[in-house]
Write an enzyme that holds these catalytic residues in place. Structure first.
Site, PDB file in Angstrom:
ATOM      1  N   ASP A 298       0.683  -1.168   0.082  1.00 24.25           N
ATOM      2  CA  ASP A 298      -0.147   0.090  -0.067  1.00 24.25           C
ATOM      3  C   ASP A 298       0.897   1.220  -0.186  1.00 24.25           C
ATOM      4  O   ASP A 298       0.545   2.335  -0.456  1.00 24.25           O
ATOM      5  CB  ASP A 298      -0.772   0.167   1.254  1.00 24.25           C
ATOM      6  CG  ASP A 298      -2.146  -0.727   1.008  1.00 24.25           C
ATOM      7  OD1 ASP A 298      -2.025  -1.825   0.286  1.00 24.25           O
ATOM      8  OD2 ASP A 298      -3.107  -0.417   1.445  1.00 24.25           O
TER       9      ASP A 298
ATOM     10  N   CYS B  91       0.882  -7.346   5.607  1.00 22.76           N
ATOM     11  CA  CYS B  91       0.418  -6.048   5.059  1.00 22.76           C
ATOM     12  C   CYS B  91      -1.043  -6.159   4.767  1.00 22.76           C
ATOM     13  O   CYS B  91      -1.716  -7.299   5.157  1.00 22.76           O
ATOM     14  CB  CYS B  91       1.161  -5.938   3.959  1.00 22.76           C
ATOM     15  SG  CYS B  91       3.001  -5.778   4.136  1.00 22.76           S
TER      16      CYS B  91
ATOM     17  N   CYS C 132       4.765  -2.158   8.279  1.00 21.55           N
ATOM     18  CA  CYS C 132       5.207  -0.713   8.527  1.00 21.55           C
ATOM     19  C   CYS C 132       5.074  -0.601  10.171  1.00 21.55           C
ATOM     20  O   CYS C 132       4.095  -1.098  10.606  1.00 21.55           O
ATOM     21  CB  CYS C 132       4.483   0.168   7.960  1.00 21.55           C
ATOM     22  SG  CYS C 132       4.938   0.313   6.035  1.00 21.55           S
TER      23      CYS C 132
ATOM     24  N   GLU D 170      -6.934   4.626  -0.482  1.00 21.37           N
ATOM     25  CA  GLU D 170      -6.459   5.236   0.696  1.00 21.37           C
ATOM     26  C   GLU D 170      -5.939   6.292   0.430  1.00 21.37           C
ATOM     27  O   GLU D 170      -5.345   6.897  -0.412  1.00 21.37           O
ATOM     28  CB  GLU D 170      -5.212   4.514   1.674  1.00 21.37           C
ATOM     29  CG  GLU D 170      -5.811   3.076   2.230  1.00 21.37           C
ATOM     30  CD  GLU D 170      -4.767   2.269   2.694  1.00 21.37           C
ATOM     31  OE1 GLU D 170      -5.129   1.278   3.406  1.00 21.37           O
ATOM     32  OE2 GLU D 170      -3.581   2.763   2.788  1.00 21.37           O
TER      33      GLU D 170
ATOM     34  N   SER E 193      -5.557   5.049   5.210  1.00 25.25           N
ATOM     35  CA  SER E 193      -4.336   4.217   5.715  1.00 25.25           C
ATOM     36  C   SER E 193      -4.487   4.158   7.456  1.00 25.25           C
ATOM     37  O   SER E 193      -4.988   4.898   7.934  1.00 25.25           O
ATOM     38  CB  SER E 193      -3.118   4.844   5.217  1.00 25.25           C
ATOM     39  OG  SER E 193      -2.012   4.480   6.084  1.00 25.25           O
TER      40      SER E 193
END
Length: 547
Positions: free
Chosen positions: A78, A119, A191, A440, A464
């Site tokens: 993403d 993810c 992340c 997003e 997000s």
């Protein structure tokens, strides 16, 4: 064993010959066949280490008496897809992933499977397949990325997105932006922060499909490989006892997932994912389920992006087992898990190691959980906001609409200084069908934060997990379906009351009806998979999955 249909009897000699071409021995032929479903690739940071994870899983399967076979699924990053047309493919990829797993599992008669993924949309795609196929299943999520350090502070990918706005506003130099870019993402993993990927990993563990500790074991820590090996071992007793995915994926287990998400103020994407996964499992979860659970679940983990703490902090505090121990009196404790034990048995001897990271219920950050579901004349079928990331002064608000027909239009206006404090930015035609793909909106939300603008953003798109601030998404019906958001005009007053769960267009009802009668659908020039998705997808309040 299900795999016997492919390997037992004289008439299956050709099948055995083909399996022997793959290196399967006669002994291996007698064992359960276990699929190792790996989303490894070389372009997604959350997946670049999954070859090692898969090898550990296969070692565990071998040692416990199974025969593993590995195959791959696709994975969209993403972050890399953000801010351009690539993001249109992220949410729709769930269905491709689920379909591809279904095809491989059914075509090759596997007895069980271990799903390895990280993810935002890959984990849900794997779980949709697990619910659909209903065979013994264990999930190994790939683990968080470690935070970077810049000028003595923890940083992550969201720090870089927000720094663009800071640079445009003259708050930091281009040299500092470059230095931040160089250190924000120090290696493999999803992340850092309670963004969408890590919210999902925590949810899978709370659901009972991952081993305790899996969600917060970091990608590059040895603990991840140890958990992977144990996960490979664990699939074998599930196959022996025929404990399937749906045996674990009960409504009560989904409630536990939602409570953990609310307590950590996790990503609003959890709404779309749980709705889609529950649908595959034939479990009735509605948009209102999230709001009901949020009202009863305090926010007790102050995680990034809205808070102070990283996934490493949560791991050191005891991870999801410790959080569930804290939430014990609110959970459904009799749910079974892949450990062979109930939730209650799993957390019986767990201790919370840090009362600041995982607060007591008597001392929450907020009395309610992370997500609120809003309704009103602008969102008759609902909209979603991460209420714990909204400043108290913005919980109740009214302001003039600034209307944009795409994410790019809004981002350009924000960075060019065309937005003023107090505006309500409306971004439409970014829903599941209208986008298509429900992108997003991280670029505009990060620009808003970086530039310090006090505005509200409302969209039929999504956000997000790294988004913070007064950002309201999933507005339904979306603009492409003729929802009221399609007829908002520049300067219309939009009223928000998050505690009262209201989102209204302050235009009289007859005027809204007149505008809707004049409204005409916007023509779309999309081809290939996106066209198919636009034609078949459900609305965001139903999970935005393909019918």
């Amino acid at each position: 064993m299900k795999s016997d249909v492919m390997k037992k009897g004289v008439e299956r000699a050709p099948h055995r010959a083909l399996l022997k071409a793959c290196g399967v021995t006669d002994v291996g032929m007698e064992r359960p066949f276990i699929a190792v479903v790996n989303s490894w690739n070389e372009i997604v940071p959350g997946h670049i280490h999954l070859r090692q994870v898969a090898e550990a899983v296969k070692t565990g399967i071998h040692s416990a008496g199974g025969t593993p076979f590995e195959f791959n699924t696709i994975a969209v990053c993403d972050g890399l897809a953000m801010g351009h047309d690539g993001m249109r493919y992220s949410l729709p990829s769930r269905d491709v992933i689920a379909d591809s797993i279904e095809i491989m599992i059914r075509a090759h008669a596997f007895d069980g499977m271990v799903l390895i993924s990280s993810c935002d949309e890959i984990v849900p795609g794997h779980l949709m397949a697990a619910a659909r196929l209903d065979i013994p299943t264990v999930v190994v999520t790939g683990g968080p990325m470690h935070s970077g350090v810049f000028k003595g502070e923890n940083v992550d990918i969201i720090s870089v997105f927000e720094a663009i706005g800071e640079f445009k506003d003259g708050k930091i130099s281009e040299d500092d932006l470059k230095k931040l870019e160089d250190c924000a993402c120090p290696g493999a993993g999803s992340c850092a922060g309670m963004f969408s990927a890590n919210t999902l990993a925590c949810g899978v563990e709370a659901l009972g499909l991952s081993l305790p500790g899996c969600a917060t074991a970091h990608a590059m820590d040895d603990s991840k490989l140890r958990i992977a090996r144990e996960s490979g071992k664990r699939i074998m007793p599930l196959v022996k006892d025929d404990v399937t995915a749906r045996d674990i994926m009960s409504y009560d287990a989904f409630e536990n997932w939602m409570r953990v998400s609310m307590a950590t103020a996790g990503s609003t994407n959890d709404v779309l994912e749980i709705l889609a996964i529950a649908k595959e499992a034939d479990i009735k979860v509605s948009l209102d389920s999230f709001d009901e659970i949020s009202r009863m679940t305090p926010h007790i983990c102050n995680m990034r992006p809205g808070g102070l703490y990283t996934m490493l902090d949560l791991d050191r505090a005891g991870g999801i087992p410790a959080l569930m121990k804290r939430l014990e009196k609110l959970l459904n404790l009799e749910c079974i898990t892949i450990t062979g034990k109930t939730v209650q048995e799993n957390i019986k001897d767990v201790e919370v190691m840090d009362d600041e990271v995982i607060r007591p219920l008597s001392n929450p950050i907020h009395s309610e959980g992370g997500i609120a579901v809003l309704r009103g004349s602008l969102a008759p079928n609902g909209a979603v906001v991460k209420q714990t990331a909204v400043d108290e002064q913005m919980l109740r608000y009214a302001g003039p609409a600034r209307v944009f027909e795409s994410e790019e239009e809004s981002t350009g206006a924000i960075l060019n200084g065309e937005i003023k404090h107090g505006d309500v930015i409306v971004i439409r035609y970014e829903g599941p069908r209208g986008g298509p793909g429900m992108r997003e909106m991280l670029a505009p939300t990060s620009a808003i934060c970086g530039m310090g603008l006090k505005v509200i953003l409302v969209t039929d798109g999504r956000f997000s997990g790294g988004t913070r601030g007064p950002c309201i998404g999933h507005v339904s019906p979306e603009a492409a379906e003729g929802g009221p958001i399609a007829v908002v005009e520049e300067g219309d007053i939009i009223e928000i009351d998050i505690p009262a769960r209201k989102l209204d267009l302050a235009v009289n009802e007859s005027e809204i009806k007149m505008r809707l009668q004049r409204w005409k659908p916007r023509e779309q020039n999309v081809k290939g998979y996106l066209r198919r998705y636009a034609e078949l997808c459900s609305s965001s309040d139903k999970g935005a999955c393909m019918r």
